[in-house]
Write an enzyme that holds these catalytic residues in place. Structure first.
Site, PDB file in Angstrom:
ATOM      1  N   SER A 144       0.868  -1.177   0.000  1.00  0.00           N
ATOM      2  CA  SER A 144       0.000   0.000   0.000  1.00  0.00           C
ATOM      3  C   SER A 144       0.902   1.224   0.000  1.00  0.00           C
ATOM      4  CB  SER A 144      -0.869  -0.013   1.262  1.00  0.00           C
ATOM      5  OG  SER A 144      -1.460   1.245   1.507  1.00  0.00           O
ATOM      6  N   TYR A 160      -2.783  -1.472  10.410  1.00  0.00           N
ATOM      7  CA  TYR A 160      -2.728  -1.689   8.959  1.00  0.00           C
ATOM      8  C   TYR A 160      -1.448  -1.088   8.387  1.00  0.00           C
ATOM      9  CZ  TYR A 160      -3.941  -1.243   4.011  1.00  0.00           C
ATOM     10  OH  TYR A 160      -3.927  -1.303   2.630  1.00  0.00           O
ATOM     11  N   LYS A 164       1.590  -3.098   6.469  1.00  0.00           N
ATOM     12  CA  LYS A 164       2.000  -2.810   5.105  1.00  0.00           C
ATOM     13  C   LYS A 164       3.454  -2.333   5.052  1.00  0.00           C
ATOM     14  CE  LYS A 164      -1.713  -4.119   3.068  1.00  0.00           C
ATOM     15  NZ  LYS A 164      -1.687  -5.343   2.219  1.00  0.00           N
TER      16      LYS A 164
END
Length: 286
Positions: A144, A160, A164
């Site tokens: 990401s 998150y 990533k």
């Protein structure tokens, strides 16, 4: 390699979103596709077949290594080989580190980090075999823009973001570990993408729409850039120009801190002298 004609491409998390876009793009480029997803992927497979693709699926929770091993077996049984693995399965949790439920955080890391490792570990022997036979062999990990730093324009999604960011390290080490076997490894780092989930958020809230819609990319656009970059050997495949500013600032800050280290005077002969000769590291002798 510049084509996927007759290649076998596995896409985890391929029932919807970026994963389905990757599966469709692979099929358009002539690949045979195996979708893996924790959810039912029959609709995705039927849509691919309706467009003339050769496709199948296997229900797989990538956080469970035994299920990933079954995916490798199902792929070989169905197609006989594997050439590209799109390591795409992932989940998201919003909130700052101190606010996230630990159980939700564990599930996220189990899928986004451990699951990514499981896929690399299980498929590496098959990809090494494909490369040894002269065929294409690649891993595409889906990260990401959060892999490039902490985006200041996104609400806290700290677990998150951390997962990533870990995907970057996992990709870099996999590239090093598999390079001599002819297996290429790249990281896809998109920003906002108009997946089904994001599109639903945008449709439900005009404030969300105003914040996301001007910057979001279509899944097909991201998937095309992903395979273009993978086949060219691009290490980090960034797709959204709006990621550039904060990612460059993060890189400059990192370099500034590193450049603050003192320079060594004269020749420096030591196992950890920074030359990249790993054979001199004492841990490589064990």
């Amino acid at each position: 390699m510049s084509t996927l004609t007759d290649a076998v491409v596995v896409v985890t998390g391929g029932a919807t979103g970026i994963g389905l876009a990757l599966a469709r793009e692979a099929a358009v480029r002539g690949a045979r596709v195996m979708i893996a997803d924790v959810e039912d992927a029959r609709a995705a497979v039927e849509s691919l077949r309706a467009d003339g693709a050769t496709a199948d699926w296997s229900q797989t929770d990538t956080s469970d290594y035994s299920q990933v091993k079954k995916l490798t077996e199902a792929t070989i049984e169905r197609f006989g080989t594997v050439n590209v693995v799109c390591n795409n399965a992932g989940i998201g949790v919003a909130g700052a580190l101190q606010d996230v439920d630990p159980g939700e955080a564990k599930r996220l890391f189990d899928v986004n980090v451990l699951g990514m490792f499981h896929v690399v570990h299980a498929f590496a022997p098959l990809l090494k075999d494909a490369a040894a036979r002269g065929g294409p062999a690649y891993i595409l990990n889906t990260g990401s823009e959060h892999s490039l730093g902490v985006p200041p324009h996104v609400m806290p999604m700290s677990t998150y973001t951390a997962s990533k960011y870990a995907a970057l390290g996992l990709t870099d080490t996999a590239r090093r570990d598999l390079k001599d076997f002819g297996v290429g490894v790249s990281l896809l780092t998109p920003g906002w993408v108009r997946t089904e989930r994001v599109s639903a958020l945008v449709a439900a809230d005009p404030h969300v729409a105003a914040a996301i819609e001007p910057f979001a990319q279509e899944p097909a656009e991201v998937a095309a850039a992903a395979f273009d970059g993978l086949l060219k050997g691009t290490a980090v495949i960034a797709t959204n120009p709006h990621s550039r500013a904060f990612a460059m600032e993060h890189a400059r800050d990192l370099m500034a801190d590193i450049q603050a280290l003192p320079l060594l005077d004269g020749p420096y002969d030591h196992a950890h002298d920074g030359t990249g000769d790993a054979s001199r590291c004492p841990f490589s002798q064990g």
